[in-house]
Scaffold this active site. Structure first.
Site, PDB file in Angstrom:
ATOM      1  N   GLU A 135       0.863  -1.179   0.000  1.00  0.00           N
ATOM      2  CA  GLU A 135       0.000   0.000   0.000  1.00  0.00           C
ATOM      3  C   GLU A 135       0.898   1.227   0.000  1.00  0.00           C
ATOM      4  OE1 GLU A 135      -2.777   0.434   3.282  1.00  0.00           O
ATOM      5  OE2 GLU A 135      -3.775   2.064   2.209  1.00  0.00           O
TER       6      GLU A 135
ATOM      7  N   ASN B 126     -11.904  -3.399   0.502  1.00  0.00           N
ATOM      8  CA  ASN B 126     -10.798  -3.639   1.437  1.00  0.00           C
ATOM      9  C   ASN B 126     -11.364  -4.056   2.790  1.00  0.00           C
ATOM     10  OD1 ASN B 126      -8.244  -3.574   2.781  1.00  0.00           O
ATOM     11  ND2 ASN B 126      -8.698  -1.505   3.469  1.00  0.00           N
ATOM     12  N   GLU B 127     -11.440  -3.103   3.714  1.00  0.00           N
ATOM     13  CA  GLU B 127     -11.965  -3.452   5.049  1.00  0.00           C
ATOM     14  C   GLU B 127     -13.413  -2.990   5.138  1.00  0.00           C
ATOM     15  OE1 GLU B 127      -9.224  -1.720   7.846  1.00  0.00           O
ATOM     16  OE2 GLU B 127      -8.051  -3.554   7.947  1.00  0.00           O
TER      17      GLU B 127
END
Ligand code: AHR
Length: 677
Positions: free
Chosen positions: A61, A386-387
């Site tokens: 990232e 993602n989350e």
């Protein structure tokens, strides 16, 4: 907006969610000293599961200046004047009273909206601009550097631009010149070789003559890049990744996929094609943490999706792109795309697969070919979100996955389980809710994240023992032991965190039947520009050092083996009894038996091994040990206190004894010839 999103808005920022509301790590318990000898039985003929080649990978990232100012070797910050303040990173150079004016101009091109108009009324002893680089520029003596600039004369007689690299005490350590400025936009280039190595240099560009010139895409790269690619990546940093032999590369995030709000989400189409047509975007870590502000953190996308795929290929890793599913970061705005407007997000996912795998005759496959890679990248999996969490996620996941699967039925889907359960506004309930959905919807892979204290990692090496062997495969996509608290700026990459992760990883490997992919998070941090700690690899403008955690990762990923085999003590797997953890695997390719064992206690421990299921063992093996004198040891630019030591060990038959030293991880490799079974 529903209640949950409102709650999250009230939370306000990731810093709050990760920092303030996060439980602080407790002081680690002093490990008790074990007594006596342990007896470990390995039976290489009892295969528990294949270990997937993807088992140990990396998660990349752009956080902590990992790309711009890090992996991407560009030395000029804000090269195309697109930051919020067009001259951020730049200083105007002029004598007192001499007229140099800079006017940020709009190009009319939304993909590269600005250039800089420079008006030199009078040169005096010099008129120009200086760029400060990213925390300075790392300049290397005797390495040719490539300078380039897009430039156009508007009026007057500015005919040339002189380049100077400035080192300490204002000394010129490199010089070059470009000439032939005309009234048409053109790229002028030159190469020159600096005379001195400096980690904190800057670059001046001086205009010769008077008048008005327009400039854009001012760039300086060293030529000693990864694989010598022009305008490429820092070779030292890529090499550290290559040394890990990762099974996959997850990119581009992380929260960066989601964005603070949807306008700041990662849009892969803005990151491919001509370098000057990639849409510079604020990096969401720019303003995330009040205690680590980074107002100069943007994404130039010099490393975009094409470069990520190429990097994965270079590393021999499976590419694993993560795509936005119509949701911004739920720790920030949690902004949602109305379901009726999800179509462009779905199309982005479909087009991405075409970009990676499609024929050169297709629109996006054609772009890939134009960029230099006619062969497909062979992408096999895609992460949807993602989350993400909550029903809003499932509502968006379902149509997105339906569309992907109807066009690409073999594409493997990675579903999220939100963030670490311990930092959820609603605790583990959110994860339970998602697991109910995944049991019904059956994505191929489910991603779980753990940012917890070292004790937790040592105590939860059995975490995956309870998971359904017939359900989705598990991807432990982000984990790292936090010595103080989640996202605390005081977290350390000390030996306790690394050794606790090693203990936990034995548990991941013991569960290779369901756990097929794992990766530490985050990967890189600039020592002067980080937002989040701990991180696997720390670097500055010229050098890098690897953490104890890196060495743990590397030992697992380079000593995996192809099949997990039975290893027990008194009929029990070794998962923390007496502070010891272990796995055994065999490697069908090399014929090696591989035993990895971790001693988290303060005492050396004698281990007697007995090995079945092999014809015979070689008389000697290789033992690699990582060891710290105590839990607090760290590595730094100056000293690699924790690093692997390799020795040769004598083995007398199928029963032998070795030591598991205090606070250590060991890898034993012994050739076993053909395996019996
Ligand atoms: O690894 C840092 C951040 O932690 C990631 O961006 C995010 O996915 C997680 O919350």
């Amino acid at each position: 907006m529903n209640k949950l999103v409102n709650q999250l808005l009230a939370v306000g920022s990731l810093a709050m969610a990760f920092g303030c509301s996060a439980p602080k790590a407790e002081t680690p318990k002093t490990p008790t000293n074990p007594v006596g000898t342990v007896n470990w039985q390995i039976d290489a003929s009892k295969v528990i599961a294949p270990i997937q080649p993807t088992m140990y990978g990396i998660f990349f990232e752009d956080i902590n200046f990992a790309i711009d100012g890090g992996l991407y070797a560009e030395l000029v910050k804000n090269r195309s004047f697109e930051f919020d303040k067009p001259l951020r990173g730049w200083t105007v150079l002029k004598d007192e009273g001499v007229g140099v004016r800079t006017l940020p101009m709009n190009t009319g091109n939304p993909r590269n909206p600005r250039f800089l108009r420079v008006q030199i009324d009078e040169t005096g002893s010099g008129a120009g601009l200086s760029n400060e680089g990213f925390k300075g520029m790392g300049i290397k003596a005797n390495v040719p550097h490539d300078f380039s600039i897009q430039v156009k004369a508007v009026e007057g007689n500015v005919s040339a631009i002189r380049i100077e690299l400035i080192g300490t005490q204002n000394k010129v350590i490199g010089e070059g010149k470009v000439e032939g400025i005309s009234n048409k936009w053109q790229t002028l280039e030159t190469s020159f070789t600096p005379t001195k190595t400096e980690s904190n240099a800057s670059m001046n560009i001086w205009f010769e003559g008077e008048g008005v010139v327009d400039i854009d895409m001012v760039s300086l790269f060293p030529t000693d890049t990864w694989k010598g690619r022009k305008k490429g990546l820092r070779a030292d940093l890529v090499q550290l990744l290559a040394d890990m032999d990762p099974g996959f590369l997850r990119f581009p995030g992380g929260c960066i996929v989601e964005g603070f709000d949807l306008s700041q989400r990662y849009q892969w189409k803005n990151t491919v094609g001509d370098i000057d047509e990639r849409v510079t975007t604020i990096n969401r870590w720019n303003f995330e943490f009040d205690h680590r502000p980074a107002p100069d953190y943007y994404q130039s996308f010099g490393v975009g999706f094409y470069e990520y795929f190429l990097l994965a290929e270079d590393l021999g890793a499976e590419p694993m792109p993560i795509i936005n599913c119509g949701m911004a970061c739920q720790f920030n705005t949690g902004e949602l795309v109305p379901l009726d407007d999800l179509e462009p997000y779905i199309q982005d996912a479909i087009d991405l697969i075409e970009f990676a795998n499609g024929p050169v005759t297709s629109k996006w496959g054609g772009l890939r070919a134009e960029m230099g890679h006619p062969e497909p990248f062979n992408m096999k999996m895609i992460g949807v979100g993602n989350e993400q969490w909550g029903p809003q996620y499932v509502e968006r996941y379902v149509p997105m996955v339906q569309a992907i699967k109807s066009k690409y039925p073999d594409m493997q889907i990675i579903a999220a389980t939100g963030s670490d359960g311990s930092i959820f506004p609603n605790g583990e309930k959110e994860i339970e809710y998602l697991w109910e959905q995944w049991r019904k919807l059956q994505p191929e892979i489910v991603d779980e994240h753990f940012y917890r204290n070292p004790d937790w990692f040592r105590e939860n090496a059995n975490w995956y023992d309870k998971y359904d062997r017939n359900g989705p495969k598990l991807f432990v996509g982000e984990y790292a032991s936090q010595s103080v608290g989640v996202a605390s700026p005081d977290n350390k990459n000390n030996w306790e965190t690394a050794l606790s992760e090693a203990a936990f990883i034995t548990g991941l490997e013991r569960n290779a039947k369901v756990v097929t992919m794992t990766s530490y998070a985050p990967l890189f941090a600039h020592a002067e520009g980080w937002q989040w700690t701990p991180d696997l690899i720390w670097f500055n403008n010229l050098e890098a050092y690897t953490t104890p955690n890196y060495h743990v990762q590397k030992l697992f990923s380079t000593n995996t083996g192809t099949h997990l085999v039975s290893m027990q003590e008194n009929g029990q797997e070794i998962k923390g009894q007496k502070g010891l953890y272990a796995t055994a695997s065999k490697d069908q390719k090399t014929g090696d038996l591989i035993v990895k064992y971790v001693n988290t206690t303060a005492a050396d421990q004698d281990v007697s091994f007995s090995v079945d299921g092999v014809d015979q063992l070689a008389k000697s093996g290789t033992l690699i040990t990582l060891k710290g004198d105590n839990f607090d040891v760290e590595n730094s630019f100056e000293s690699q206190n924790i690093q692997p030591k390799e020795t040769s060990v004598e083995v007398s038959g199928k029963e032998f004894s070795l030591s598991a030293p205090a606070y250590s991880m060991s890898v034993l490799r012994i050739n076993a010839g053909q395996f019996v079974n």
